[in-house]
Design a protein around this motif. Structure first.
Motif, PDB file in Angstrom:
ATOM      1  N   ASN A 122       1.427  20.152   0.512  1.00 36.29           N
ATOM      2  CA  ASN A 122       2.416  19.908   1.353  1.00 36.29           C
ATOM      3  C   ASN A 122       2.467  18.287   1.385  1.00 36.29           C
ATOM      4  O   ASN A 122       2.912  17.750   2.348  1.00 36.29           O
ATOM      5  CB  ASN A 122       1.996  20.168   2.805  1.00 36.29           C
ATOM      6  N   ILE A 123       1.733  17.591   0.455  1.00 38.21           N
ATOM      7  CA  ILE A 123       1.783  16.162   0.487  1.00 38.21           C
ATOM      8  C   ILE A 123       2.942  15.669  -0.129  1.00 38.21           C
ATOM      9  O   ILE A 123       3.371  16.206  -1.412  1.00 38.21           O
ATOM     10  CB  ILE A 123       0.485  15.528  -0.165  1.00 38.21           C
ATOM     11  N   VAL A 124       3.792  14.759   0.468  1.00 37.51           N
ATOM     12  CA  VAL A 124       5.067  13.953  -0.161  1.00 37.51           C
ATOM     13  C   VAL A 124       4.920  12.485   0.029  1.00 37.51           C
ATOM     14  O   VAL A 124       4.217  11.935   0.939  1.00 37.51           O
ATOM     15  CB  VAL A 124       6.103  14.570   0.511  1.00 37.51           C
ATOM     16  N   TYR A 125       5.468  11.823  -0.713  1.00 37.68           N
ATOM     17  CA  TYR A 125       5.537  10.554  -0.854  1.00 37.68           C
ATOM     18  C   TYR A 125       6.275   9.940   0.193  1.00 37.68           C
ATOM     19  O   TYR A 125       7.415  10.527   0.701  1.00 37.68           O
ATOM     20  CB  TYR A 125       6.119   9.945  -1.851  1.00 37.68           C
ATOM     21  N   LEU A 126       5.610   8.859   0.907  1.00 40.26           N
ATOM     22  CA  LEU A 126       6.435   8.407   2.138  1.00 40.26           C
ATOM     23  C   LEU A 126       7.014   6.858   1.818  1.00 40.26           C
ATOM     24  O   LEU A 126       7.944   6.643   2.282  1.00 40.26           O
ATOM     25  CB  LEU A 126       5.188   8.295   3.453  1.00 40.26           C
ATOM     26  N   ALA A 146      -7.157  10.443  10.593  1.00 45.41           N
ATOM     27  CA  ALA A 146      -8.499   9.931  11.378  1.00 45.41           C
ATOM     28  C   ALA A 146      -9.547   9.232  10.418  1.00 45.41           C
ATOM     29  O   ALA A 146     -10.322   8.508  10.857  1.00 45.41           O
ATOM     30  CB  ALA A 146      -9.120  11.043  11.939  1.00 45.41           C
ATOM     31  N   TYR A 147      -9.497   9.460   9.089  1.00 47.74           N
ATOM     32  CA  TYR A 147     -10.238   9.236   8.109  1.00 47.74           C
ATOM     33  C   TYR A 147      -9.937   7.718   7.451  1.00 47.74           C
ATOM     34  O   TYR A 147     -10.593   6.682   7.117  1.00 47.74           O
ATOM     35  CB  TYR A 147     -10.871  10.149   6.859  1.00 47.74           C
ATOM     36  N   CYS A 148      -8.509   7.829   7.124  1.00 50.05           N
ATOM     37  CA  CYS A 148      -8.012   6.484   6.136  1.00 50.05           C
ATOM     38  C   CYS A 148      -7.164   5.678   6.994  1.00 50.05           C
ATOM     39  O   CYS A 148      -6.949   4.649   6.664  1.00 50.05           O
ATOM     40  CB  CYS A 148      -7.284   7.103   4.790  1.00 50.05           C
ATOM     41  N   CYS A 149      -6.592   6.111   8.239  1.00 49.37           N
ATOM     42  CA  CYS A 149      -5.750   5.107   8.982  1.00 49.37           C
ATOM     43  C   CYS A 149      -6.434   5.281  10.671  1.00 49.37           C
ATOM     44  O   CYS A 149      -5.483   5.799  11.327  1.00 49.37           O
ATOM     45  CB  CYS A 149      -4.378   5.817   8.856  1.00 49.37           C
ATOM     46  N   SER A 154      -5.412   6.295  -1.341  1.00 46.23           N
ATOM     47  CA  SER A 154      -6.718   6.520  -1.613  1.00 46.23           C
ATOM     48  C   SER A 154      -7.461   7.587  -0.791  1.00 46.23           C
ATOM     49  O   SER A 154      -8.452   8.051  -1.413  1.00 46.23           O
ATOM     50  CB  SER A 154      -7.453   5.127  -1.414  1.00 46.23           C
ATOM     51  N   CYS A 155      -6.826   8.056  -0.091  1.00 43.96           N
ATOM     52  CA  CYS A 155      -7.306   9.273   0.955  1.00 43.96           C
ATOM     53  C   CYS A 155      -7.518  10.615  -0.040  1.00 43.96           C
ATOM     54  O   CYS A 155      -6.568  10.694  -0.498  1.00 43.96           O
ATOM     55  CB  CYS A 155      -6.537   9.357   2.126  1.00 43.96           C
ATOM     56  N   ASP A 156      -8.801  11.309   0.174  1.00 43.65           N
ATOM     57  CA  ASP A 156      -8.993  12.652  -0.302  1.00 43.65           C
ATOM     58  C   ASP A 156      -7.599  13.397   0.064  1.00 43.65           C
ATOM     59  O   ASP A 156      -7.772  14.532  -0.484  1.00 43.65           O
ATOM     60  CB  ASP A 156     -10.130  13.287   0.078  1.00 43.65           C
ATOM     61  N   TYR A 157      -7.293  13.472   1.261  1.00 44.60           N
ATOM     62  CA  TYR A 157      -6.480  14.328   1.943  1.00 44.60           C
ATOM     63  C   TYR A 157      -4.854  14.143   1.446  1.00 44.60           C
ATOM     64  O   TYR A 157      -3.998  14.682   1.981  1.00 44.60           O
ATOM     65  CB  TYR A 157      -6.330  14.364   3.406  1.00 44.60           C
ATOM     66  N   ALA A 158      -4.554  12.966   0.509  1.00 40.57           N
ATOM     67  CA  ALA A 158      -3.324  12.564   0.155  1.00 40.57           C
ATOM     68  C   ALA A 158      -3.077  13.033  -1.488  1.00 40.57           C
ATOM     69  O   ALA A 158      -2.250  12.128  -2.144  1.00 40.57           O
ATOM     70  CB  ALA A 158      -3.185  11.174   0.288  1.00 40.57           C
ATOM     71  N   LYS A 159      -3.898  14.030  -1.859  1.00 45.42           N
ATOM     72  CA  LYS A 159      -3.712  14.471  -3.208  1.00 45.42           C
ATOM     73  C   LYS A 159      -2.720  15.574  -3.514  1.00 45.42           C
ATOM     74  O   LYS A 159      -3.111  16.698  -2.952  1.00 45.42           O
ATOM     75  CB  LYS A 159      -5.096  14.714  -3.974  1.00 45.42           C
ATOM     76  N   MET A 208       0.870  -0.847  -0.033  1.00 44.51           N
ATOM     77  CA  MET A 208      -0.113  -0.106   0.054  1.00 44.51           C
ATOM     78  C   MET A 208       0.982   1.123   0.022  1.00 44.51           C
ATOM     79  O   MET A 208       1.879   1.185   0.702  1.00 44.51           O
ATOM     80  CB  MET A 208      -0.782  -0.015   1.034  1.00 44.51           C
ATOM     81  N   THR A 209       0.518   2.336  -0.617  1.00 44.11           N
ATOM     82  CA  THR A 209       1.319   3.536  -0.955  1.00 44.11           C
ATOM     83  C   THR A 209       0.788   4.489   0.089  1.00 44.11           C
ATOM     84  O   THR A 209      -0.581   4.762   0.445  1.00 44.11           O
ATOM     85  CB  THR A 209       1.170   3.999  -2.367  1.00 44.11           C
ATOM     86  N   PHE A 210       1.872   5.265   0.831  1.00 44.69           N
ATOM     87  CA  PHE A 210       1.412   6.071   1.784  1.00 44.69           C
ATOM     88  C   PHE A 210       2.058   7.322   1.479  1.00 44.69           C
ATOM     89  O   PHE A 210       3.157   7.656   1.018  1.00 44.69           O
ATOM     90  CB  PHE A 210       1.858   5.662   3.299  1.00 44.69           C
ATOM     91  N   TYR A 211       1.426   8.497   1.965  1.00 42.88           N
ATOM     92  CA  TYR A 211       1.848   9.915   1.863  1.00 42.88           C
ATOM     93  C   TYR A 211       2.011  10.341   3.248  1.00 42.88           C
ATOM     94  O   TYR A 211       1.020   9.887   4.144  1.00 42.88           O
ATOM     95  CB  TYR A 211       1.065  10.688   0.834  1.00 42.88           C
ATOM     96  N   ILE A 212       2.653  11.740   3.538  1.00 41.69           N
ATOM     97  CA  ILE A 212       2.588  12.274   4.683  1.00 41.69           C
ATOM     98  C   ILE A 212       2.454  14.034   4.088  1.00 41.69           C
ATOM     99  O   ILE A 212       3.068  14.332   3.115  1.00 41.69           O
ATOM    100  CB  ILE A 212       3.772  12.126   5.417  1.00 41.69           C
ATOM    101  N   ASN A 213       1.772  14.596   5.050  1.00 44.97           N
ATOM    102  CA  ASN A 213       1.620  16.055   4.940  1.00 44.97           C
ATOM    103  C   ASN A 213       2.851  16.497   5.877  1.00 44.97           C
ATOM    104  O   ASN A 213       2.941  16.204   7.023  1.00 44.97           O
ATOM    105  CB  ASN A 213       0.370  16.502   5.583  1.00 44.97           C
TER     106      ASN A 213
END
Length: 65
Positions: free
Chosen positions: A27-31, A56-59, A16-21, A1-6
């Motif tokens: 400020n979203i970067v590939y983790l 809180a929404y996707c994790c 897949s999170c709306d906040y990871a676009k 699974m791919t994760f990003y961090i603000n």
């Protein structure tokens, strides 16, 4: 699974999170690629994001703050 961090709020998101676009949130970067959200949060902390926490929404199982 791919994760990003603000990189401002240190919130970890699944791709897949709306906040990871990155196009919507600059400020979203590939983790990285991890099997579970808690692994992504632990990796973020090792990379210097000491306040990393799951979204809180996707994790929700990794959201502690």
């Amino acid at each position: 699974m791919t994760f990003y961090i603000n990189n401002v709020t240190h919130e970890v998101h699944k791709s897949s999170c709306d906040y990871a676009k990155p196009t919507k949130y600059p400020n979203i970067v590939y983790l990285g690629e991890y099997d579970y959200p808690y692994e992504a949060v632990a990796a973020a902390k090792k990379k210097g994001y000491h306040n990393a926490d799951g979204c809180a929404y996707c994790c929700p199982q990794s959201h502690t703050k």
